[in-house]
Write an enzyme that holds these catalytic residues in place. Structure first.
Site, mmCIF file in Angstrom:
data_model
loop_
_atom_site.group_PDB
_atom_site.id
_atom_site.type_symbol
_atom_site.label_atom_id
_atom_site.label_comp_id
_atom_site.label_asym_id
_atom_site.label_seq_id
_atom_site.Cartn_x
_atom_site.Cartn_y
_atom_site.Cartn_z
ATOM 1 N N GLU A 144 36.373 13.896 -0.183
ATOM 2 C CA GLU A 144 37.279 14.904 0.403
ATOM 3 C C GLU A 144 37.199 14.967 1.929
ATOM 4 O OE1 GLU A 144 36.434 18.514 -1.800
ATOM 5 O OE2 GLU A 144 37.169 17.637 -3.659
ATOM 6 N N ASN A 185 36.612 9.211 -2.215
ATOM 7 C CA ASN A 185 37.200 9.992 -3.308
ATOM 8 C C ASN A 185 37.934 11.195 -2.724
ATOM 9 O OD1 ASN A 185 37.231 10.458 -6.239
ATOM 10 N ND2 ASN A 185 35.904 12.230 -5.839
ATOM 11 N N HIS A 221 43.030 16.203 -10.454
ATOM 12 C CA HIS A 221 43.031 17.587 -10.953
ATOM 13 C C HIS A 221 44.487 18.046 -10.994
ATOM 14 C CE1 HIS A 221 38.719 17.881 -10.960
ATOM 15 N NE2 HIS A 221 38.663 17.455 -9.713
ATOM 16 N N GLU A 250 38.331 12.321 -11.744
ATOM 17 C CA GLU A 250 38.036 13.710 -12.144
ATOM 18 C C GLU A 250 39.209 14.321 -12.901
ATOM 19 O OE1 GLU A 250 36.593 16.048 -8.818
ATOM 20 O OE2 GLU A 250 35.461 14.365 -8.003
ATOM 21 N N ASP A 252 41.639 16.309 -14.980
ATOM 22 C CA ASP A 252 41.862 17.434 -15.897
ATOM 23 C C ASP A 252 43.279 17.936 -15.662
ATOM 24 O OD1 ASP A 252 41.354 18.916 -13.521
ATOM 25 O OD2 ASP A 252 39.423 19.667 -14.252
HETATM 26 C C1 XIL Z 1 32.949 21.036 -9.196
HETATM 27 C C2 XIL Z 1 32.117 21.278 -10.449
HETATM 28 O O1 XIL Z 1 32.917 20.965 -11.572
HETATM 29 C C3 XIL Z 1 31.662 22.718 -10.520
HETATM 30 O O2 XIL Z 1 30.759 22.905 -11.597
HETATM 31 C C4 XIL Z 1 30.990 23.114 -9.214
HETATM 32 O O3 XIL Z 1 30.683 24.494 -9.251
HETATM 33 C C5 XIL Z 1 31.895 22.828 -8.040
HETATM 34 O O4 XIL Z 1 32.248 21.464 -8.042
HETATM 35 N N1 XIL Z 1 36.068 17.911 -6.613
HETATM 36 C C6 XIL Z 1 34.860 17.287 -6.759
HETATM 37 C C7 XIL Z 1 33.880 17.809 -7.742
HETATM 38 O O5 XIL Z 1 34.656 16.232 -6.153
HETATM 39 O O6 XIL Z 1 32.559 17.590 -7.330
HETATM 40 C C8 XIL Z 1 34.085 19.267 -8.013
HETATM 41 O O7 XIL Z 1 33.211 19.662 -9.075
HETATM 42 C C9 XIL Z 1 35.525 19.532 -8.378
HETATM 43 C C10 XIL Z 1 36.442 19.146 -7.244
#
Ligand code: XIL
Length: 537
Positions: A144, A185, A221, A250, A252
């Site tokens: 990020e 990422n 996401h 990641e 979802d």
């Molecule tokens: C999130 C986790 O899922 C949570 O449990 C934690 O509290 C915060 O981080 N982008 C990322 C991940 O790269 O590391 C994040 O994970 C979600 C967003």
């Protein structure tokens, strides 16, 4: 193009776990795991072991877990994940070395020289610990680094060290493990937009400088209320052309709660589309889902009122999204040739001199590739022109001509490119108003998320009978929204009115000729409006 969308070949094949099918396709299917249920819940452990061939630690490898105080390393959680993966013949993706979040205060307060050495030491210790471990194959070196507009995020890393921390982090990771695949990422880079283009440019320039960036992670996401990034596959492909591996890291797909069957079906389509995009791009290594059961998901804690983002429910029952991932991975050799059902008759409203809103009853798709969206056409005798595209069952048509009768219809399209039959016609007449000159402009929202969206393309058409050598398009930003970037036109903002003038290369338009430009807008969370009132002169 007819996408190579594939259906299960046989019922027997369709019954295997996800990882069996992924392996057969040369991809990984992974999940982010949390250490506490992994230690305490048999159902969690069994599904994690059986269904996935790749694991990411949801939190256990982040800096606050591995080095809470300077040079005091704690690998208990990280080791638990790596040992589980080793036992179950799974690969581990290390997440994440350098991030602005979940990093202890002691790091954030360091001066430049001390911060750079702390970063290098952290990378050397964490990557070094697993460098000869066969399970750990890749790392998110930086996470990020961009803000939502595609500028460098002004994190403590950037503010203290400048952009050079990124190249330094990659070099330190390579020094600690000469074989690991090293990734950058980020989120909201799934479609082609200002942020993903900034990522593309950064990766390209780092690699030109010999910085060891091997891979780009697209977090994924997604949310069903913001639409699917329909150019995901095209975006993955342009990164692949830089010579990097790509992966969905990641995934979802959240929804406004409560969950219902319609939302589940839409969510399943999103999952299927992501897996199919990765399958279609040979440089895509696989897809990691951010968890697997709705019992443990970051979504309800992070996005108020939203949830049910994963592929198992809270009781470890498979959801339609599981079946979608499964069937996409298990694809045999049957191409989806079944078009969606014909949409309902569009109803027009809010007709002005240059715009009109349309809504219609949604189509459904049973062919396997899933409903992708709708095309809206104008009927004008022999050739029908496409006025716009939408991923939902409504659209606001813009750039219409004043005092003109429009007869329009809608066709649905699926993920394999099949088009439905034509809906019945809607007829409306635009009001008289200030003329639009000899050109029109039609903007399409390509991708949107909580606090921004991309309009791409804005199609500018010379509707006059003579060639033009330049054009000016204006449109209105809703209150509170700001322009975040643009391409293929020069944009200026006055109040909420944006004026777009042609770039050097696209001012000349022959009669009926056209060109396109695009832009990105930032908006406050919760604001769902998009720009309107396009005029062209
Ligand atoms: C999130 C986790 O899922 C949570 O449990 C934690 O509290 C915060 O981080 N982008 C990322 C991940 O790269 O590391 C994040 O994970 C979600 C967003």
């Amino acid at each position: 193009m007819l996408a190579a969308f594939l259906l299960p070949a046989t019922a027997a094949e369709a019954s295997g776990p996800l990882r069996t099918h992924a392996e057969a396709r040369g991809k990984f299917i992974g999940a982010a795991l949390a250490t506490s249920p992994l230690a305490n819940e048999t159902s969690y452990r069994n599904i994690a072991a059986t269904e996935f061939n790749q694991i990411t630690a949801e939190n256990a490898m982040k800096w606050d877990a591995t080095e809470p105080s300077q040079n005091q390393f704690n690998f208990s959680g990280a080791d638990a994940i790596v040992n589980f993966a080793t036992q179950n013949n799974q690969q581990v993706h290390g997440h994440t070395l350098v991030w602005h979040s979940q990093t202890p205060g002691w790091v954030q307060g360091l001066g430049a020289t001390a911060m750079r050495s702390a970063m290098q030491n952290h990378i050397s210790q964490v990557v070094g610990r697993y460098a000869s471990n066969a399970a750990v194959v890749s790392w998110d070196v930086v996470n990020e680094v961009f803000d939502d507009n595609g500028n460098m995020r002004t994190s403590f890393w950037y503010n203290t060290l400048g952009q050079s921390y990124i190249a330094d982090a990659f070099r330190a990771a390579r020094a600690a493990d000469s074989n690991a695949r090293l990734c950058i990422n980020d989120y909201n880079v799934e479609g082609i937009n200002a942020k993903s283009t900034a990522m593309y440019n950064l990766v390209s320039s780092l690699r030109q400088q010999g910085v060891p960036v091997d891979c780009v992670g697209f977090q994924g996401h997604l949310a069903i209320q913001y639409g699917f990034p329909s150019d995901l596959q095209q975006n993955l492909q342009r990164f692949a052309a830089l010579g990097v591996q790509v992966r969905i890291t990641e995934l979802d797909v959240r929804m406004q709660m409560p969950r219902d069957a319609t939302k589940d079906a839409t969510q399943a389509t999103y999952y299927r589309n992501v897996v199919n995009a990765c399958l279609a791009v040979s440089a895509c290594a696989g897809v990691t889902i951010w968890g697997f059961t709705d019992k443990y998901s970051w979504v309800p804690d992070t996005f108020s009122g939203q949830g049910a983002a994963l592929i198992y429910n809270e009781s470890y029952q498979q959801k339609p999204s599981y079946t979608a991932v499964h069937d996409a991975l298990a694809g045999g050799s049957t191409t989806d040739t079944t078009p969606p059902t014909t949409p309902g008759t569009p109803a027009s409203s809010g007709v002005t001199s240059n715009s009109a809103a349309l809504t219609w009853t949604a189509s459904t798709d049973s062919g396997g590739s899933g409903l992708a969206g709708y095309n809206v056409y104008r009927e004008q005798g022999t050739t029908d022109t496409q006025l716009g595209q939408s991923t939902t069952n409504s659209i606001t048509l813009t750039g219409l001509s004043p005092s003109t009768q429009y007869q329009v219809y809608v066709r649905a399209r699926d993920g394999a490119g099949n088009l439905s039959g034509n809906s019945a016609l809607a007829t409306f007449t635009t009001t008289s108003g200030p003329g639009g000159g000899g050109c029109t402009a039609v903007g399409t929202v390509q991708n949107q998320w909580n606090n921004g969206y991309v309009v791409q393309p804005v199609t500018v058409t010379n509707t006059g009978t003579a060639a033009i050598t330049g054009w000016t398009v204006t449109f209105t930003l809703p209150a509170g929204q700001t322009l975040a970037g643009s391409w293929n036109a020069a944009l200026t903002v006055s109040g909420q009115t944006v004026t777009a003038r042609n770039a050097g290369h696209n001012g000349n338009l022959a009669p009926n000729g056209g060109t396109t430009f695009g832009f990105q807008v930032s908006r406050p969370s919760g604001n769902t409006q998009t720009v309107s009132g396009y005029t062209c002169a």
